[in-house]
Write a protein that holds these residues in place. Structure first.
Motif, PDB file in Angstrom:
ATOM      1  N   ALA A 112      23.844  38.743  39.095  1.00 53.43           N
ATOM      2  CA  ALA A 112      25.304  38.577  39.086  1.00 53.43           C
ATOM      3  C   ALA A 112      26.000  39.938  39.227  1.00 53.43           C
ATOM      4  O   ALA A 112      26.988  40.066  39.964  1.00 53.43           O
ATOM      5  CB  ALA A 112      25.752  37.878  37.807  1.00 53.43           C
ATOM      6  N   LEU A 113      25.464  40.958  38.555  1.00 51.05           N
ATOM      7  CA  LEU A 113      26.050  42.298  38.683  1.00 51.05           C
ATOM      8  C   LEU A 113      25.911  42.789  40.122  1.00 51.05           C
ATOM      9  O   LEU A 113      26.842  43.392  40.681  1.00 51.05           O
ATOM     10  CB  LEU A 113      25.362  43.281  37.720  1.00 51.05           C
ATOM     11  N   ASP A 114      24.774  42.523  40.738  1.00 54.49           N
ATOM     12  CA  ASP A 114      24.555  42.957  42.123  1.00 54.49           C
ATOM     13  C   ASP A 114      25.394  42.134  43.095  1.00 54.49           C
ATOM     14  O   ASP A 114      25.763  42.621  44.175  1.00 54.49           O
ATOM     15  CB  ASP A 114      23.057  42.864  42.459  1.00 54.49           C
ATOM     16  N   ALA A 115      25.729  40.896  42.718  1.00 55.89           N
ATOM     17  CA  ALA A 115      26.597  40.074  43.575  1.00 55.89           C
ATOM     18  C   ALA A 115      27.984  40.709  43.677  1.00 55.89           C
ATOM     19  O   ALA A 115      28.634  40.639  44.723  1.00 55.89           O
ATOM     20  CB  ALA A 115      26.705  38.659  43.029  1.00 55.89           C
ATOM     21  N   ALA A 116      28.412  41.359  42.583  1.00 52.42           N
ATOM     22  CA  ALA A 116      29.765  41.942  42.567  1.00 52.42           C
ATOM     23  C   ALA A 116      29.868  43.188  43.441  1.00 52.42           C
ATOM     24  O   ALA A 116      30.881  43.412  44.098  1.00 52.42           O
ATOM     25  CB  ALA A 116      30.169  42.263  41.130  1.00 52.42           C
TER      26      ALA A 116
END
Ligand code: ADP
Ligand code: MG
Length: 205
Positions: free
Chosen positions: A26-30
């Motif tokens: 999720a952090l990398d999606a941002a």
């Protein structure tokens, strides 16, 4: 290795990655391409499988094997970087068994990541968690801290370094393509690197 069981470290890191994979992705999606959790899961699962198949528990061998598996199985930027960490760690640890050996090897691993990725502190990368952890370990050794005290200090330093990535503008890696839009998000690699340090504390004998 007396102070930290290398194989236990790798296994604990794999377990923490597994537990936190959704958050890492999720952090990398941002600010990236939404694969950091799956990259790390794939790499660490393969590292654990290699441990299961391997006869050695010599720290240098375990660390080198882990490095080669990570480089081979993780496609993203983090594979070669974590691979380099473990490879340099392996070269420096040899068969040392004291806290000072671990601390020296951790520093060598960090130096390898920096040499490979060319990131400075505050570029919003895994270096922002690893570098304060290495400094905390050095400081702990200098004041004669116990291994548990040293690792507690390293975890606290890595986690505050991780948290401090949120306001930063990324200057390295995929997130740097976003420029100012990368600010306001915690860095995925700094987040997994803080898990690496937490795993080391769990692997204390
Ligand atoms: P990719 O960016 O190729 O998709 P991952 O998503 O697995 O790879 O890993 C991204 C993380 O890698 C970033 O959050 C950052 O912490 C770290 N990273 C990227 N480039 C560098 C670099 N040059 N130096 C150190 N760490 C980096
Ligand atoms: Mg990614």
């Amino acid at each position: 290795m007396t102070v930290i069981d290398l194989a236990a470290w790798v296994r604990a890191f794999a377990a923490l990655v597994e537990e936190n994979a959704a958050e890492l992705t999720a952090l990398d999606a941002a600010i990236g391409d939404a694969d950091h959790g799956t990259n790390m899961q794939r790499g660490m699962a393969a590292a654990v499988a290699a441990l299961d198949d391997s006869a050695t528990d010599a720290p240098g061998e375990v660390s080198k094997q882990t490095a080669l598996v990570l480089i081979r199985t993780i496609g993203g930027a983090s594979g070669p970087l974590y691979g380099t960490f473990f490879l340099r760690f392996a070269g420096a640890i040899e068969n040392g068994s004291e806290l000072t050996d671990f601390v020296r090897a951790f520093r060598a691993g960090l130096d390898g990541v920096i040499a490979r990725g060319k990131a400075d502190v505050e570029d919003k990368t895994m270096v922002d968690a690893l570098s304060p952890a290495a400094d905390a370990l050095d400081k702990a050794v200098a004041v004669g801290a116990t291994p548990a005290e040293a690792l507690n200090a390293a975890v606290a330093a890595a986690e505050s370094g991780r948290d401090a990535t949120t306001p930063l503008i990324a200057r390295k890696g995929r997130a740097s393509y976003l420029g100012e839009r990368s600010a306001g998000h915690q860095d995925p690699g700094a987040t997994s690197a803080a898990l690496l340090v937490r795993a080391a504390r769990e692997a204390l004998r």
